[in-house]
Design an enzyme around this catalytic site. Structure first.
Site, PDB file in Angstrom:
ATOM      1  N   PHE A  47       0.769  -1.328  -0.229  1.00  0.00           N
ATOM      2  CA  PHE A  47      -0.333   0.173  -0.036  1.00  0.00           C
ATOM      3  C   PHE A  47       1.005   1.049  -0.407  1.00  0.00           C
ATOM      4  O   PHE A  47       1.734   1.788   0.469  1.00  0.00           O
ATOM      5  CB  PHE A  47      -0.997   0.467   1.380  1.00  0.00           C
ATOM      6  CG  PHE A  47      -1.872   1.037   1.493  1.00  0.00           C
ATOM      7  CD1 PHE A  47      -2.535   1.441   0.003  1.00  0.00           C
ATOM      8  CD2 PHE A  47      -1.878   2.391   1.882  1.00  0.00           C
ATOM      9  CE1 PHE A  47      -3.312   2.471   0.478  1.00  0.00           C
ATOM     10  CE2 PHE A  47      -2.022   3.714   1.928  1.00  0.00           C
ATOM     11  CZ  PHE A  47      -3.065   3.333   1.140  1.00  0.00           C
TER      12      PHE A  47
ATOM     13  N   ASP B 272       8.647   2.845   1.857  1.00  0.00           N
ATOM     14  CA  ASP B 272       7.968   3.232   2.316  1.00  0.00           C
ATOM     15  C   ASP B 272       8.111   3.355   3.828  1.00  0.00           C
ATOM     16  O   ASP B 272       7.826   1.475   4.693  1.00  0.00           O
ATOM     17  CB  ASP B 272       6.830   3.348   1.334  1.00  0.00           C
ATOM     18  CG  ASP B 272       5.791   3.622   2.113  1.00  0.00           C
ATOM     19  OD1 ASP B 272       5.078   4.343   2.647  1.00  0.00           O
ATOM     20  OD2 ASP B 272       5.076   3.726   1.453  1.00  0.00           O
TER      21      ASP B 272
ATOM     22  N   LYS C  33       1.587   9.655   8.355  1.00  0.00           N
ATOM     23  CA  LYS C  33       1.078   9.306   9.341  1.00  0.00           C
ATOM     24  C   LYS C  33       2.535   9.961  10.624  1.00  0.00           C
ATOM     25  O   LYS C  33       1.487  10.798  10.564  1.00  0.00           O
ATOM     26  CB  LYS C  33       1.448   8.162   9.363  1.00  0.00           C
ATOM     27  CG  LYS C  33       0.765   7.716   8.500  1.00  0.00           C
ATOM     28  CD  LYS C  33      -0.448   5.772   8.385  1.00  0.00           C
ATOM     29  CE  LYS C  33      -1.169   5.477   7.692  1.00  0.00           C
ATOM     30  NZ  LYS C  33      -0.775   4.997   6.136  1.00  0.00           N
TER      31      LYS C  33
HETATM   32  C1  LIG Z   1      -1.022   5.614   5.671  1.00  0.00           C
HETATM   33  C2  LIG Z   1       0.410   4.817   3.930  1.00  0.00           C
HETATM   34  C3  LIG Z   1       0.234   5.576   2.751  1.00  0.00           C
HETATM   35  C4  LIG Z   1      -0.483   6.471   2.330  1.00  0.00           C
HETATM   36  O1  LIG Z   1      -0.565   7.346   2.996  1.00  0.00           O
HETATM   37  P1  LIG Z   1      -1.779   8.610   2.845  1.00  0.00           P
HETATM   38  O2  LIG Z   1      -1.081  10.126   3.901  1.00  0.00           O
HETATM   39  O3  LIG Z   1      -3.108   9.135   3.063  1.00  0.00           O
HETATM   40  O4  LIG Z   1      -1.222   9.010   1.872  1.00  0.00           O
HETATM   41  C5  LIG Z   1       1.321   4.908   1.937  1.00  0.00           C
HETATM   42  N1  LIG Z   1       2.325   4.079   2.679  1.00  0.00           N
HETATM   43  C6  LIG Z   1       2.210   3.296   3.558  1.00  0.00           C
HETATM   44  C7  LIG Z   1       3.011   2.391   3.765  1.00  0.00           C
HETATM   45  C8  LIG Z   1       1.012   4.021   4.982  1.00  0.00           C
HETATM   46  O5  LIG Z   1       0.866   3.045   5.570  1.00  0.00           O
END
Ligand SMILES: *Cc1c(COP(=O)(O)O)cnc(C)c1O
Length: 392
Positions: A132, A217, A246
Site C-alpha cells: 500500500f 516507504d 502518518k
Molecule cells: C497510509 C500509508 C500511505 C498513504 O498515506 P496517505 O497520507 O493516506 O496518503 C502510504 N504508504 C503507507 C505504507 C501507508 O501506511
C-alpha cells in the site's frame, strides 16, 4: 441523528453511526458521551495519542507567529525539522509534503529523474503484491492491493509487482528499464506482513549490484512505531530514498521524502506544492520528533510491545488462533475464520476501536504512549469479542 442518515459526504467508506467529539491520549469520546479505547489512533497517525499537549502547544504558538509565508520563502520550523530528520536518518536532504501518497509520488519522481540523468531513461519501479503506497492515481498503480489494477484505468504505467519477502523474484524482475525497488519494510495495510530475516539487506545488495535506487516507504513503520525512530535503522539497512507520513505529524497533515546524495537530484522546477513545508505543520513535526527520538520514549514502546505481544500470544493460544505478528506497537492477530469484520464491530460496541486489515486479520496500532493498564484493558476487551465472535 438525521444528518447521519444522509450525510452530505461522498461515499468512500462505511462508518458507524456515531460522531466522534473529543480525544485524549488512548481514548476517544463520541457525541453521546461513549468512551472508546482507541487502538487505531487515526490509522497509526497519533503516535503521541489524541490531543497531546506537545502538539496543541506547537499549533497554538506557531499559529500566532506565522502560518503560511509561501513555499517560495524559507521558514524556521521547516529548516529545523529538515536538519533534525537528516541528522537522525543519515540521508542528505528532505522535501516536505502533506500526505503519504504525495511523498511517495515525490519519491517516484525523484527515481525517474535519476533514471533520466544516470540510467539512460530507465523508469520502471518494482513494487510488491499487497503493498500500500497511497490513493493518488499513480500510487494506486504502485500499490499491490488486490482488485486495484482494474480501477480508474488507464493507470499510469511503469510499476512491476513481485511477491513481498522474496528477494529472488525482485532480482528476476529487474531489466534495463528498471530504476528502483520500492517496499514497505513491514507491509502495514496488508495486515502487518513481516519480511523474512535478511530481505531488506538482500534488496540493498540487488540495488547496489544493478545500479538501482532502493526506496523504503516508512509512512506506517517510521517515527517510533516499530520501537526505533525508523524501521530501516532497526533492520540495519540504509535506503537511497525514504518516505515518512502518518506519525511524522502525529495527527496533522505532514509527510516527507528524504534522499541520500546519490538519489537527491531534483532541480528547480521539478517539485513543489502550495502547503509544502508550511511552518504550522513543520512546527508540529518538530514537537513530535523531539519526543519520539528520546531513548526513554522508544524504550517505553518496546516495553509495551513485550506486554502486547505476550498478551496476544496467550490469547492466540487459548483460542487456538494461528498467528500473532508485528514489531513495536504495530501488531496483527490472524484468525482461523474470516471473522475480522464481525469482531471489529463487536469491539466497537464494547468500546474498543480496532482495524480489520484482511477478512481474517485484525490489526492494532495504539498510541506509542499507551499505558500498561490500557494494554491490559485492550487484551480483556479483545478476548471478550473473540469469545463471542468466533463461535458458530
Ligand atoms: C497510509 C500509508 C500511505 C498513504 O498515506 P496517505 O497520507 O493516506 O496518503 C502510504 N504508504 C503507507 C505504507 C501507508 O501506511
Amino acid at each position: 441523528m438525521d444528518t447521519l442518515e444522509s450525510p452530505a459526504l461522498m461515499q468512500i467508506t462505511p462508518r458507524p453511526a456515531s460522531v466522534m467529539a473529543r480525544g485524549a491520549g488512548s481514548y476517544l469520546w463520541d457525541e453521546a458521551g461513549r468512551r472508546y479505547l482507541d487502538f487505531i489512533q487515526g490509522w497509526a497517525v497519533n503516535c503521541l495519542g489524541h490531543c497531546p499537549p506537545e502538539i496543541s502547544q506547537a499549533l497554538s504558538r506557531q499559529s500566532q507567529t506565522l502560518i503560511s509565508p509561501s513555499p517560495a520563502l524559507h521558514n524556521r520550523p521547516q529548516l529545523e525539522l529538515a536538519q533534525r530528520l537528516v541528522a537522525l536518518s543519515g540521508l542528505k536532504d528532505v522535501h516536505f509534503a502533506n500526505s503519504g501518497a504525495e511523498a511517495n509520488e515525490a519519491a517516484v519522481k525523484l527515481a525517474r529523474k535519476w533514471g533520466r540523468l544516470h540510467k539512460a531513461g530507465a523508469y520502471k519501479v518494482i513494487t510488491t503484491q499487497n503493498a500500500f503506497h497511497g490513493r493518488t492515481l499513480t500510487m494506486m498503480a504502485a500499490s499491490g492491493k488486490p482488485g486495484w489494477e482494474q480501477l480508474f484505468t488507464p493507470q499510469p504505467e511503469g510499476f512491476v509487482k513481485v511477491p513481498f519477502g522474496c528477494a529472488a523474484s525482485m532480482c528476476a524482475a529487474v531489466d534495463d528499464k528498471t530504476v528502483a525497488l520500492m517496499v514497505e519494510p513491514i507491509q502495514g495495510e496488508a495486515g502487518v506482513v513481516m519480511p523474512p530475516a535478511g530481505y531488506l539487506q538482500a534488496l540493498r545488495r540487488i540495488a547496489d549490484r544493478d545500479n538501482l535506487l532502493l526506496i523504503f516507504d516508512e509512512i506506517q513503520t517510521g517515527m517510533g512505531r516499530t520501537g526505533a525512530v525508523f524501521e530501516c535503522q532497526r533492520a540495519g539497512v540504509s535506503p537511497d530514498i525514504m518516505t515518512l507520513g502518518k506519525g511524522l505529524g502525529g495527527g496533522v497533515p505532514l509527510s516527507a521524502v528524504l534522499a541520500n546524495a546519490r538519489a537527491s537530484c531534483f532541480e528547480f522546477g521539478d517539485q513543489g506544492g502550495t502547503y509544502n513545508g508550511n511552518p504550522l505543520m513543520t512546527a508540529v513535526g518538530l514537537a513530535v520528533l523531539d519526543t519520539v527520538a528520546q531513548p526513554e520514549f522508544l524504550r517505553h514502546v518496546r516495553d509495551r510491545e513485550a506486554q502486547l505481544s505476550s498478551g496476544l500470544q496467550a490469547l492466540a493460544h487459548r483460542h487456538d488462533l494461528p498467528e500473532v505478528r508485528g514489531q513495536g506497537l504495530l501488531y496483527a492477530l490472524r484468525l482461523s475464520l474470516p471473522r475480522a469484520e464481525v469482531i471489529r464491530d463487536l469491539a466497537f460496541d464494547a468500546g474498543l476501536l480496532i482495524n480489520a486489515a484482511r477478512p481474517d486479520v485484525l490489526r492494532f496500532m495504539p498510541s506509542l504512549r499507551v499505558s500498561e493498564t490500557e494494554v491490559a484493558q485492550f487484551l480483556d476487551l479483545l478476548e471478550g469479542c473473540l469469545v463471542t465472535g468466533l463461535v458458530d
